[in-house]
Design a protein around this motif. Structure first.
Motif, mmCIF file in Angstrom:
data_model
loop_
_atom_site.group_PDB
_atom_site.id
_atom_site.type_symbol
_atom_site.label_atom_id
_atom_site.label_comp_id
_atom_site.label_asym_id
_atom_site.label_seq_id
_atom_site.Cartn_x
_atom_site.Cartn_y
_atom_site.Cartn_z
ATOM 1 N N PRO A 1 36.254 36.259 65.973
ATOM 2 C CA PRO A 1 36.563 36.500 64.561
ATOM 3 C C PRO A 1 35.344 36.893 63.731
ATOM 4 N N LEU A 2 34.219 36.218 63.936
ATOM 5 C CA LEU A 2 33.039 36.492 63.122
ATOM 6 C C LEU A 2 32.466 37.872 63.430
ATOM 7 N N LEU B 1 25.423 47.223 54.503
ATOM 8 C CA LEU B 1 24.602 46.419 55.407
ATOM 9 C C LEU B 1 24.342 45.020 54.873
ATOM 10 N N ARG B 2 24.123 44.892 53.567
ATOM 11 C CA ARG B 2 23.839 43.577 52.992
ATOM 12 C C ARG B 2 24.984 42.608 53.250
ATOM 13 N N ALA B 3 26.218 43.078 53.108
ATOM 14 C CA ALA B 3 27.375 42.220 53.353
ATOM 15 C C ALA B 3 27.463 41.834 54.827
ATOM 16 N N GLY B 4 27.177 42.790 55.726
ATOM 17 C CA GLY B 4 27.204 42.489 57.146
ATOM 18 C C GLY B 4 26.155 41.465 57.534
ATOM 19 N N LEU B 5 24.966 41.582 56.942
ATOM 20 C CA LEU B 5 23.904 40.618 57.229
ATOM 21 C C LEU B 5 24.249 39.239 56.674
ATOM 22 N N ALA B 6 24.947 39.209 55.528
ATOM 23 C CA ALA B 6 25.366 37.925 54.957
ATOM 24 C C ALA B 6 26.306 37.200 55.913
ATOM 25 N N VAL B 7 27.209 37.947 56.536
ATOM 26 C CA VAL B 7 28.126 37.343 57.504
ATOM 27 C C VAL B 7 27.364 36.859 58.733
ATOM 28 N N ALA B 8 26.331 37.595 59.130
ATOM 29 C CA ALA B 8 25.572 37.265 60.337
ATOM 30 C C ALA B 8 24.896 35.897 60.264
ATOM 31 N N GLY C 1 28.489 38.602 48.170
ATOM 32 C CA GLY C 1 28.881 37.229 47.858
ATOM 33 C C GLY C 1 30.272 36.918 48.344
ATOM 34 N N SER C 2 31.204 37.841 48.087
ATOM 35 C CA SER C 2 32.576 37.648 48.551
ATOM 36 C C SER C 2 32.638 37.668 50.070
ATOM 37 N N SER C 3 31.849 38.536 50.686
ATOM 38 C CA SER C 3 31.806 38.607 52.146
ATOM 39 C C SER C 3 31.328 37.292 52.739
ATOM 40 N N LEU C 4 30.318 36.695 52.132
ATOM 41 C CA LEU C 4 29.772 35.434 52.631
ATOM 42 C C LEU C 4 30.798 34.316 52.515
ATOM 43 N N ARG C 5 31.491 34.245 51.389
ATOM 44 C CA ARG C 5 32.505 33.193 51.215
ATOM 45 C C ARG C 5 33.627 33.340 52.241
#
Length: 205
Positions: free
Chosen positions: A24-25, A38-45, A105-109
Motif C-alpha cells: 500500500p505505501l 516529488l515533495r509529496a512522494g518524499l513525505a510519504v517515504a 501535508g495532505s499526502s503525509l496525513r
C-alpha cells in the motif's frame, strides 16, 4: 562493535527489502508523486519513521502480545481505506493543476493513516523486530537494528519517488490523468489483497 555493525547491516537489508516490496505505501508513493510532485512522494517515504516509533518501543520491550484478531480486523479497515483512495484517484479530473492542489501535508496525513491501518508493520516489529532487538548484547546493538531498518526503507522509498518524478517529467501532461487512474487501480488491487488475507485469517480462526 562488530555485533553492532552486523545488526545495522541486517536492519538496512530488511529495510531495503521492505521498501522494494509491493504494498500500500509503495503504491501511494507512486500516486502522490504523480499527482502532487516529488515533495509529496518524499513525505510519504518517511512515514515509517513516524508511524513505527511506538512499535519499535514495543519490540524493544518484547511486547509481542497483540491478539491475532486485532490484526485481522485492522487489515479489513485498511483495505476499506485503500479502496476509497483508489476510487478517488480513478474518479478525479485529468487536470494536472487540480491534482497538485492538495500539497505534501495532505499526502503525509493520508500516508500515515494507510500505514497505521496496515497490519504488516505490527507483525514485523512484534515478531522479527522484537527477536532481533531482544538478542542484542548491548544498547548500541539494540538501537542499530531499527536505525538500519529506517535508513534502508526510507532511502529506498525516496529513490522510488525520485524515479517516478523523473519519469513524470518525460510524460506528456495529457497522460497524467490516465497514469493516476492506473495508480488508483493499483491501490484497489492492494485493497483487495489485504481484504482477502484478512478474511482468510478470520475464517481460519
Amino acid at each position: 562493535m562488530s555485533g553492532t555493525l552486523d545488526t545495522l547491516t541486517v536492519g538496512i537489508a530488511l529495510g531495503v527489502s521492505g521498501g522494494l516490496a509491493p504494498g500500500p505505501l509503495q503504491a501511494l508513493i507512486v500516486a502522490e508523486t504523480l499527482g502532487n510532485g516529488l515533495r509529496a512522494g518524499l513525505a510519504v517515504a518517511v512515514v515509517p519513521v513516524i508511524t513505527d516509533g511506538p512499535l519499535v518501543t514495543a519490540a524493544g520491550l518484547a511486547a509481542a502480545r497483540l491478539p491475532g484478531w486485532v490484526l485481522r480486523y485492522l487489515g479489513l479497515a485498511g483495505s476499506a481505506v485503500l479502496a476509497y483512495m483508489g476510487l478517488s484517484l480513478i474518479r478525479e479530473k485529468d487536470s494536472v493543476e487540480s491534482a497538485r492542489s492538495e500539497g505534501a501535508g495532505s499526502s503525509l496525513r493520508r500516508a500515515i493513516l494507510v500505514n497505521l491501518l496496515n497490519p504488516h508493520p505490527y507483525v514485523f516489529w512484534l515478531t522479527v523486530g522484537s527477536s532481533m532487538m531482544g538478542s542484542a548484547r548491548s544498547l548500541p546493538e539494540m538501537v542499530a537494528f531499527p536505525v538500519g531498518f529506517f535508513l534502508g526503507i526510507v532511502s529506498t522509498q525516496a529513490g522510488i519517488a525520485v524515479v517516478v518524478h523523473r519519469a513524470l517529467s518525460l510524460t506528456p501532461a495529457e497522460r497524467v490523468g490516465g497514469t493516476r487512474r492506473l495508480s488508483g487501480v493499483l491501490l484497489l488491487g492492494a485493497a483487495a489483497y489485504l481484504a482477502y488475507v484478512s478474511l482468510r485469517e478470520i475464517a481460519g480462526g
